[in-house]
Write an enzyme that holds these catalytic residues in place. Structure first.
Site, mmCIF file in Angstrom:
data_model
loop_
_atom_site.group_PDB
_atom_site.id
_atom_site.type_symbol
_atom_site.label_atom_id
_atom_site.label_comp_id
_atom_site.label_asym_id
_atom_site.label_seq_id
_atom_site.Cartn_x
_atom_site.Cartn_y
_atom_site.Cartn_z
ATOM 1 N N ASP A 162 -28.258 15.271 -25.134
ATOM 2 C CA ASP A 162 -28.363 15.771 -26.507
ATOM 3 C C ASP A 162 -27.040 16.392 -26.953
ATOM 4 O O ASP A 162 -26.266 16.882 -26.130
ATOM 5 C CB ASP A 162 -29.486 16.827 -26.549
ATOM 6 C CG ASP A 162 -29.937 17.110 -27.976
ATOM 7 O OD1 ASP A 162 -29.565 16.353 -28.894
ATOM 8 O OD2 ASP A 162 -30.673 18.097 -28.167
ATOM 9 N N GLY A 163 -26.820 16.384 -28.264
ATOM 10 C CA GLY A 163 -25.686 17.120 -28.826
ATOM 11 C C GLY A 163 -24.489 16.273 -29.233
ATOM 12 O O GLY A 163 -23.446 16.825 -29.582
ATOM 13 N N TRP B 266 -21.410 17.802 -31.433
ATOM 14 C CA TRP B 266 -20.054 17.713 -30.863
ATOM 15 C C TRP B 266 -19.104 17.118 -31.901
ATOM 16 O O TRP B 266 -17.992 17.616 -32.101
ATOM 17 C CB TRP B 266 -20.093 16.834 -29.601
ATOM 18 C CG TRP B 266 -18.787 16.665 -28.897
ATOM 19 C CD1 TRP B 266 -18.304 17.426 -27.878
ATOM 20 C CD2 TRP B 266 -17.795 15.659 -29.160
ATOM 21 N NE1 TRP B 266 -17.067 16.964 -27.476
ATOM 22 C CE2 TRP B 266 -16.739 15.880 -28.246
ATOM 23 C CE3 TRP B 266 -17.694 14.591 -30.063
ATOM 24 C CZ2 TRP B 266 -15.592 15.080 -28.203
ATOM 25 C CZ3 TRP B 266 -16.552 13.805 -30.029
ATOM 26 C CH2 TRP B 266 -15.525 14.048 -29.116
ATOM 27 N N ARG C 295 -20.792 11.316 -36.924
ATOM 28 C CA ARG C 295 -21.710 11.432 -35.789
ATOM 29 C C ARG C 295 -21.472 10.355 -34.736
ATOM 30 O O ARG C 295 -21.583 10.602 -33.540
ATOM 31 C CB ARG C 295 -23.163 11.341 -36.288
ATOM 32 C CG ARG C 295 -23.618 12.534 -37.100
ATOM 33 C CD ARG C 295 -25.061 12.325 -37.595
ATOM 34 N NE ARG C 295 -25.963 12.056 -36.493
ATOM 35 C CZ ARG C 295 -26.475 12.998 -35.696
ATOM 36 N NH1 ARG C 295 -26.171 14.261 -35.917
ATOM 37 N NH2 ARG C 295 -27.268 12.682 -34.712
ATOM 38 N N HIS D 196 -21.360 9.814 -30.386
ATOM 39 C CA HIS D 196 -22.061 8.842 -29.540
ATOM 40 C C HIS D 196 -21.065 8.055 -28.685
ATOM 41 O O HIS D 196 -21.321 7.753 -27.527
ATOM 42 C CB HIS D 196 -22.887 7.879 -30.401
ATOM 43 C CG HIS D 196 -24.005 8.561 -31.144
ATOM 44 N ND1 HIS D 196 -24.830 9.484 -30.549
ATOM 45 C CD2 HIS D 196 -24.432 8.451 -32.435
ATOM 46 C CE1 HIS D 196 -25.724 9.912 -31.440
ATOM 47 N NE2 HIS D 196 -25.490 9.317 -32.586
ATOM 48 N N THR E 210 -38.248 6.037 -28.979
ATOM 49 C CA THR E 210 -39.034 5.270 -29.955
ATOM 50 C C THR E 210 -39.007 5.957 -31.327
ATOM 51 O O THR E 210 -39.359 5.346 -32.329
ATOM 52 C CB THR E 210 -40.501 5.120 -29.462
ATOM 53 O OG1 THR E 210 -40.945 6.384 -28.943
ATOM 54 C CG2 THR E 210 -40.627 4.080 -28.370
ATOM 55 N N ASN F 131 -36.106 7.417 -32.487
ATOM 56 C CA ASN F 131 -34.733 7.380 -33.015
ATOM 57 C C ASN F 131 -34.533 6.330 -34.122
ATOM 58 O O ASN F 131 -33.520 6.354 -34.824
ATOM 59 C CB ASN F 131 -33.710 7.140 -31.895
ATOM 60 C CG ASN F 131 -33.466 8.369 -31.028
ATOM 61 O OD1 ASN F 131 -33.132 8.268 -29.854
ATOM 62 N ND2 ASN F 131 -33.625 9.566 -31.605
ATOM 63 N N ARG G 224 -33.527 7.423 -37.738
ATOM 64 C CA ARG G 224 -32.160 7.838 -38.139
ATOM 65 C C ARG G 224 -31.591 6.853 -39.168
ATOM 66 O O ARG G 224 -32.093 5.739 -39.296
ATOM 67 C CB ARG G 224 -31.273 7.901 -36.899
ATOM 68 C CG ARG G 224 -31.746 8.991 -35.959
ATOM 69 C CD ARG G 224 -30.773 9.234 -34.836
ATOM 70 N NE ARG G 224 -31.275 10.338 -34.038
ATOM 71 C CZ ARG G 224 -30.528 11.156 -33.321
ATOM 72 N NH1 ARG G 224 -29.232 10.997 -33.279
ATOM 73 N NH2 ARG G 224 -31.066 12.144 -32.637
ATOM 74 N N ARG H 261 -36.733 21.452 -24.994
ATOM 75 C CA ARG H 261 -37.984 20.702 -25.197
ATOM 76 C C ARG H 261 -37.834 19.315 -24.575
ATOM 77 O O ARG H 261 -36.724 18.877 -24.264
ATOM 78 C CB ARG H 261 -38.327 20.603 -26.685
ATOM 79 C CG ARG H 261 -37.230 20.019 -27.537
ATOM 80 C CD ARG H 261 -37.655 19.865 -29.004
ATOM 81 N NE ARG H 261 -36.504 19.474 -29.812
ATOM 82 C CZ ARG H 261 -35.763 20.302 -30.521
ATOM 83 N NH1 ARG H 261 -36.048 21.599 -30.559
ATOM 84 N NH2 ARG H 261 -34.727 19.866 -31.212
ATOM 85 N N SER I 229 -39.047 16.301 -25.940
ATOM 86 C CA SER I 229 -38.842 15.210 -26.905
ATOM 87 C C SER I 229 -39.420 13.881 -26.411
ATOM 88 O O SER I 229 -38.752 12.838 -26.476
ATOM 89 C CB SER I 229 -37.356 15.063 -27.237
ATOM 90 O OG SER I 229 -36.856 16.252 -27.785
HETATM 91 C C1 FPP Z 1 -28.679 12.737 -28.914
HETATM 92 O O1 FPP Z 1 -27.687 13.425 -29.598
HETATM 93 C C2 FPP Z 1 -28.160 11.486 -28.444
HETATM 94 C C3 FPP Z 1 -28.680 10.264 -28.743
HETATM 95 C C4 FPP Z 1 -29.872 10.061 -29.571
HETATM 96 C C5 FPP Z 1 -28.043 9.049 -28.257
HETATM 97 C C6 FPP Z 1 -27.603 9.143 -26.842
HETATM 98 C C7 FPP Z 1 -26.703 8.040 -26.530
HETATM 99 C C8 FPP Z 1 -25.578 8.175 -25.783
HETATM 100 C C9 FPP Z 1 -25.154 9.417 -25.177
HETATM 101 C C10 FPP Z 1 -24.764 7.028 -25.470
HETATM 102 C C11 FPP Z 1 -25.566 6.128 -24.608
HETATM 103 C C12 FPP Z 1 -24.785 5.147 -23.955
HETATM 104 C C13 FPP Z 1 -25.250 3.970 -23.565
HETATM 105 C C14 FPP Z 1 -24.468 3.221 -22.631
HETATM 106 C C15 FPP Z 1 -26.508 3.360 -24.046
HETATM 107 P P1 FPP Z 1 -27.920 13.733 -31.140
HETATM 108 O O2 FPP Z 1 -27.322 12.613 -31.915
HETATM 109 O O3 FPP Z 1 -29.360 13.973 -31.408
HETATM 110 O O4 FPP Z 1 -27.070 15.033 -31.298
HETATM 111 P P2 FPP Z 1 -27.381 16.253 -32.286
HETATM 112 O O5 FPP Z 1 -28.707 16.821 -31.850
HETATM 113 O O6 FPP Z 1 -26.246 17.179 -32.050
HETATM 114 O O7 FPP Z 1 -27.417 15.698 -33.661
#
Ligand code: FPP
Length: 263
Positions: free
Chosen positions: A33-34, A38, A46, A50, A79, A81, A84, A210, A212
């Site tokens: 997460d995060g 970041w 955003r 990623h 499921t 996501n 977004r 949590r 999730s």
């Molecule tokens: C949550 O952060 C992250 C995700 C929903 C995506 C996670 C995916 C990666 C880390 C890359 C995966 C790599 C591969 C190879 C499939 P958020 O976007 O919810 O962050 P936020 O809560 O700060 O908005």
């Protein structure tokens, strides 16, 4: 013994820590997460979070494998996501293509086998192909399993399992009395991990505490470690710190006497 240095964020003091090699969690699951926060902190879109998060996956997969972790499960796309913005979903769907396109040789070099759990048939064709190819290309690797949860949801997984069991009852191949923990385990997406199916340690980055909808059945007796770092900042030391914290816990599995943390 693996040793690592931990720097106190307040005092700046550095402490040497030792990890017990005999008590490395066999299965670690991570809610990454995060990424968005970041990126936001750096005034970046955003998707930059990623992208950096994908690089962290590479670092952490190698670090976990070197530490002797047997299964590393990463929550890459839930499921939920799909809610977004389309551009972000499209980017997240492209990430496995980039990741496996560049990282499979490294995975093979590190003897890491790729597995994916989730409703992969609903992913775009290119994502499905990248996943299929990575699984095939690493099929002979005998080391750590790198298990991506892609289009995965814990409740959906349980609903699907219940439907399959109900079908077996309807077909007369199973009686309601025969439905027990093991029967349910057999219908979940972690079934092929055998004894390693349940995470010993669940880590969530970025300060949220949590689940999730992640591995709801399998984390029944997992130890939870929540860290403040955003996923793109997570690294080998952060992983070692989480394992260190795990090693200070006493797992009792509902019993009274403290048991060793190894299974
Ligand atoms: C949550 O952060 C992250 C995700 C929903 C995506 C996670 C995916 C990666 C880390 C890359 C995966 C790599 C591969 C190879 C499939 P958020 O976007 O919810 O962050 P936020 O809560 O700060 O908005």
């Amino acid at each position: 013994m693996f040793s690592f240095s931990k720097k106190d964020q307040v005092t700046g003091e550095v402490a040497e820590r030792q990890l017990d090699e005999q008590n490395i969690p066999a299965h670690i699951a991570i809610i990454m997460d995060g990424n968005g926060r970041w990126a936001q902190q750096r005034h970046l879109p955003r998707i930059a979070g990623h992208k950096q998060g994908m690089n962290t996956v590479k670092t952490v997969a190698k670090a976990a494998s070197h530490l002797g972790v047997k299964v590393l499960t990463l929550y890459a796309f839930s499921t939920e996501n799909w809610k977004r913005p389309t551009a972000e979903v499209n980017y997240l769907m492209k990430l496995p293509v980039d990741f496996f396109g560049t990282f499979v040789p490294d995975l093979i070099k590190n003897n890491i086998r790729v597995k994916v759990m989730g409703y992969t048939d609903q992913l775009p064709a290119a994502t499905q192909k990248a996943v299929r190819d990575a699984i095939a290309d690493t099929a002979d690797c005998t080391g750590m399993v790198l298990n991506f949860a892609l289009n995965y949801g814990g409740r959906a997984e349980i609903v699907t399992a219940v439907q399959k069991l109900a079908q077996q009852v309807q077909a007369g191949t199973l009686t309601p009395d025969e439905i027990d923990d093991a029967a349910i385990d057999q219908q979940l997406m972690t079934q092929d991990l055998g004894e390693l199916r349940d995470p010993d340690l669940l880590i969530r980055t970025s300060g949220e505490e949590r689940l999730s909808n992640f591995m709801l059945w399998q984390v029944a007796y997992s130890e939870f470690v929540f860290t403040q770092q955003h996923w793109p900042d997570f690294d080998q030391t952060a992983l070692e710190e989480a394992i260190y914290e795990y090693q200070q816990r006493h797992r009792r599995y509902g019993g009274l006497a403290p048991e060793p943390t190894t299974k």
